[in-house]
Design a protein around this motif. Structure first.
Motif, mmCIF file in Angstrom:
data_model
loop_
_atom_site.group_PDB
_atom_site.id
_atom_site.type_symbol
_atom_site.label_atom_id
_atom_site.label_comp_id
_atom_site.label_asym_id
_atom_site.label_seq_id
_atom_site.Cartn_x
_atom_site.Cartn_y
_atom_site.Cartn_z
ATOM 1 N N ILE A 1 0.813 -1.217 0.000
ATOM 2 C CA ILE A 1 0.000 0.000 0.000
ATOM 3 C C ILE A 1 0.842 1.260 0.000
ATOM 4 N N THR B 1 -7.739 1.473 -6.398
ATOM 5 C CA THR B 1 -7.974 1.609 -4.956
ATOM 6 C C THR B 1 -9.408 1.251 -4.597
ATOM 7 N N LEU C 1 -8.888 2.472 -0.734
ATOM 8 C CA LEU C 1 -9.209 3.890 -0.856
ATOM 9 C C LEU C 1 -9.367 4.538 0.513
ATOM 10 N N VAL D 1 -3.563 6.842 1.475
ATOM 11 C CA VAL D 1 -3.977 6.695 0.079
ATOM 12 C C VAL D 1 -5.036 7.733 -0.280
#
Length: 900
Positions: free
Chosen positions: A451, A474, A480, A485
């Protein structure tokens, strides 16, 4: 001795039995006192098994097997449970767990001690499920476990994450009066910390007052492991006020909490307590003290404690090395590592990675290669974490080719973290295509990307299409909602100008931290949505878990600066003062910038003088503030004051003062160009001539004075021209009637890969208008829409009208205005009106004047221009009518003026 034994045994005995007897006699004679009869012929008849129940002696596995065999032969094992328990305990000591398990199965009536020893052996051999089943058997037989039994059973539950089982064991211990036992309570606390959480562990701990240091240590260390450091420190303070006293197992957790929180003074007091209780000499406590001082930035204190340690281990060495690395004292860290090698100290992969991080400096490239060779020689090269560190180090010093070589040499390339490190390395060095290629390779090979590499890719993505593809990934993988992120994703959309998409993702982030709020506020401000940034800041003030730190307030001050919200900025200044900490020192630059841009130069100068540490940002802001508000000479005097007082002058300050000097061209050309030449010489002395911002400012300064040759010379010295530099050069040629040269520069700009923006096309269209290039003007106007997706604004249309007007195509210009995609403003109609005056077209001039007057009713320009057109055409009645209209509306003609 073997001959002696053979005379007393059947000759058919096996060779193995002979060896056994020989070993046993040696064992026995070694254990008997000197007064014991040395008549070997009576050895077995006088054997006393109780002599072997000495717990202080450490037997080997072979000796225990010999004793076990003789216990079986003499029937002692079945006659007394103590002998069986002795053998069980002895087997556990030497990790002979299989023998212990077989022995337990042969015991006819094991007691609670036997069961405890059996459960212990199962736990130590990692057979935790069997240990739990053994406890259940014990309970089903109706035996009464003791505190050790419950403690061992809880240890098995902790290893299995078996919460319900742990609760059953604790309930039984509570029922039989063992709940206050430290071993049992600490085991249950550990289980809750591992499976349920800190709150459940604290609830159990607080059920009854506890004086057992093991329980206190368990709950304090658990709080620190769960990053509830203040809770752990509060528990430690309670412990110090009552009973029990802390011990050597307490202090490492407390020092760890103080180090993470950088509580230097509190840590010093804990150090004093460790000295008081005599625990600072302990190796683990001493290492924790070194690590604490290192994390707090007190490397001298850490080194002092480290040098006084009588015994040091690899953790101690690594802690002090890491401390020097964190303080950017890389040479000291490398010297300590060299001493470790000379002293032949143990070195592990954590030590190596810490030393490698010290080499992440271009000046230490040679040392990086040397450590790389040492790593290869000592075998650490096979460790994935060490290779990751090598990739990272070479990336940071700009040797991405070496990073790629280490990556290709790795045998275990299926490790996603290694891929992530390499992707990040490519991103940091600008090799975006390789980064995305490697990311795609991971997906093709069926690997789940780490990630951490997704934010790296998003940070370098300037193409909306690629960013949208990562966004889809994502969503598909569910990452997400990872905080890092999500923040990177909406920042990417903001960077690409998609503020709506950016804000939608921002709203989906559940727990927004300061970085999220600051990124979104800055995105709105940078793209001209300052009012939305103000509303977002107000929303942030109502949010939970948000701290108004330096970064947050500085971002909002930038918003106030762009909107010229002087009053709101002053309120923010009040927040800084109210917090009464060091933040106001570091945020002084943002406040000076805000006051300068809002025109409150008195407050800006006063705050600047109060700042104990003045940086280039505050200097540049103050100089720009004076220059932008028309105090050009004051800005120059301020710049000279900075130089004479020894303040560091950087490229930002120099760029600001160059802009001020350029403005002198309107007042005193001779004085301005002279100062500009002196500044240019000063820039050459500082070595800033290749700096892109300084070079662009010099180009614009020489352009304002009409020195196009000097503009070109300065432009050619810029190492890597950016969009601003190219645009400045295009405008320089365009404003001085060198249209073809401006267009040639524009074509060179496109070949260099620099993407033009709306301001660049204003310069290009201006070049077309000043050189009468009508066809080229139409071509570039279409190109900005079709090739670059830039919608034309009023200035672009005004330039195109000027192109047509200068060429005498007034009717075509009028049609062009009426066919515009947007409603024409006063600038566009005023441009047509000026062209009509030049060409004496009263008909179209009247239309243009009426439109201009309608859009700018308070301006005298439209009336005067139309009046002049009529006067040139001899239409004096119309001139008189226009002047009467001006008197009726109260508009007066501004008198003309000149510098000459």
């Amino acid at each position: 001795m073997k001959a002696f034994i053979l005379r007393h045994f059947d000759l058919k005995i096996s060779i193995y039995a002979n060896r056994f007897a020989s070993s046993f006699v040696s064992l026995h004679t070694a254990s008997v006192p000197s007064s014991y009869p040395q008549n070997q012929s009576n050895f077995f008849t006088t054997f006393d098994p109780y002599e072997f129940l000495d717990e202080s002696r450490n037997y080997t596995l072979e000796e225990i097997k010999i004793i076990h065999t003789h216990f079986l032969k003499t029937n002692s094992l079945h006659s007394n449970i103590q002998f069986a328990n002795f053998l069980l305990r002895s087997y556990c000591k030497v990790s002979g767990f299989d023998y212990a398990h077989k022995l337990f199965d042969k015991i006819p009536q094991p007691d609670v001690t036997s069961w405890n020893l059996f459960i212990t052996s199962q736990n130590r051999s990692s057979k935790y499920a069997d240990s739990w089943r053994t406890f259940c058997r014990l309970h089903s037989f109706g035996l009464y476990p003791n505190e050790s039994t419950y403690g061992h059973a809880l240890s098995a539950c902790v290893a299995l994450n078996f919460v319900n089982g742990g609760k059953i064991v604790y309930s039984l211990a509570l029922k039989h009066g063992f709940s206050l036992d430290g071993y049992i309570r600490s085991g249950m606390i550990d289980l809750f910390l591992k499976t349920c959480g800190l709150n459940d562990a604290l609830r159990l701990f607080n059920d009854e007052s506890c004086g057992n240091v093991v329980c206190w240590n368990a709950v304090i260390s658990g709080a620190v492991r769960h990053n509830e450091d203040y809770v752990g420190l509060n528990l430690f303070q309670q412990m110090c006020r009552g009973f029990p006293s802390p011990n050597r197992f307490t202090f490492p957790s407390v020092f760890g909490a103080c180090g993470k929180l950088r509580e230097l003074e509190l840590g010093r007091m804990v150090h004093g307590l460790a000295v008081k209780y005599g625990d600072q000499e302990d190796l683990v406590v001493g290492t924790a003290i070194v690590d604490f001082y290192a994390k707090c930035g007190q490397v001298n204190e850490a080194l002092k404690k480290f040098s006084r340690m009588r015994i040091r281990n690899v953790v101690s060495w690594t802690a002090i090395i890491t401390g020097f690395v964190q303080q950017d004292e890389f040479q000291a860290a490398l010297q300590l590592f060299k001493e470790m090698i000379i002293l032949n100290q143990e070195i592990n992969n954590y030590t190596v990675t810490s030393v490698l991080s010290a080499c992440a400096n271009p000046l230490l490239f040679r040392e990086s290669l040397q450590i790389h060779c040492w790593v290869y020689k000592t075998g650490f090269y096979s460790d994935p974490t060490v290779k990751n560190s090598l990739i990272n180090v070479y990336s940071k010093i700009g040797a991405v080719a070496l990073s790629e070589q280490v990556f290709e040499e790795m045998q275990d390339l299926i490790n996603p973290s290694v891929y992530a490190t390499m992707v990040t390395a490519f991103c940091q060095n600008g090799t975006i295509e390789k980064a995305f290629s490697l990311f795609k390779k991971m997906l093709v090979e069926g690997l789940t990307p780490d990630i951490s590499c997704i934010p790296s890719l998003l940070s370098v993505t300037n193409r909306l299409e690629l960013g949208q593809q990562i966004h889809c990934y994502t969503l598909k993988t569910g990452v997400l909602f990872n905080h890092l992120v999500g923040c990177s994703l909406f920042t990417m959309y903001s960077k690409c100008g998609c503020l709506n998409e950016s804000y939608e993702i921002f709203k989906q982030i559940q727990d927004k931290d300061n970085v999220s709020w600051v990124s979104m506020i800055s995105g709105f401000t940078e793209h001209g949505y300052a009012y939305q940034a103000v509303e977002l800041f107000r929303e942030m003030l109502l949010a939970k878990n948000v701290i108004l730190d330096e970064t947050t307030l500085a971002a909002f001050l930038a918003t106030c600066s762009s909107l010229r919200f002087w009053k709101t900025g002053k309120e923010i200044h009040g927040i800084f003062i109210r917090q009464q900490d060091e933040m106001s020192v570091y945020s002084g630059s943002s406040l000076v910038n805000m006051y300068s841009r809002c025109g409150d130069l008195k407050s800006a100068k006063s705050l600047f003088n109060m700042m104990p540490f003045k940086d280039h940002i505050s200097c540049s802001s103050l100089v720009s503030g004076y220059a932008q508000n028309g105090y050009i000479k004051e800005a120059l005097h301020l710049f000279l004051d900075f130089r004479s007082s020894g303040l560091e002058v950087d490229s930002f300050t120099v760029s600001s003062i160059l802009g001020a000097v350029g403005d002198l061209s309107h007042s005193d050309t001779g004085e301005g160009i002279g100062i500009g030449i002196q500044l240019h010489a000063y820039i050459l002395k500082l070595g800033f001539e290749s700096n892109v911002s300084v070079g662009s400012s010099l180009v614009m300064m020489y352009s304002k004075y009409g020195n196009l040759d000097d503009c070109l010379k300065v432009f050619n010295t810029i190492k890597t021209p950016d969009l601003i530099s190219w645009t400045a050069m295009i405008n320089s040629y365009a404003q001085h009637g060198k249209g073809l040269e401006a267009l040639r520069v524009f074509e060179l700009m496109k070949k260099s890969g620099t993407k033009p923006d709306a301001v660049t096309f204003v310069g290009v269209l201006t070049a077309c208008s000043h050189s009468g290039l009508v066809k080229e003007g139409y071509t570039y106007l279409k190109s900005m829409v079709n090739d670059y997706g830039i919608e034309p604004g009023q200035r672009h249309y005004a330039c195109m009208v000027d192109v047509l007007g200068r060429s005498g195509r007034l009717k075509e210009a009028e049609r062009f205005i009426r066919n515009m995609a947007i409603e024409a403003d006063a600038l566009v109609w005023g441009t047509l009106l000026a062209a009509c005056k030049v060409h004496g077209d009263a008909e179209i001039g009247k239309i243009a004047a009426e439109k201009f007057i309608e859009l700018e009713p308070s301006s005298d320009g439209g009336y005067v221009a139309f009046s002049n057109i009529c006067a040139d055409m001899g239409q004096w009645e119309q001139v008189l009518k226009i002047r009467n209209e001006m008197k009726g509306t109260g508009i007066k003609k501004e008198p003309g003026w000149s510098y000459v």
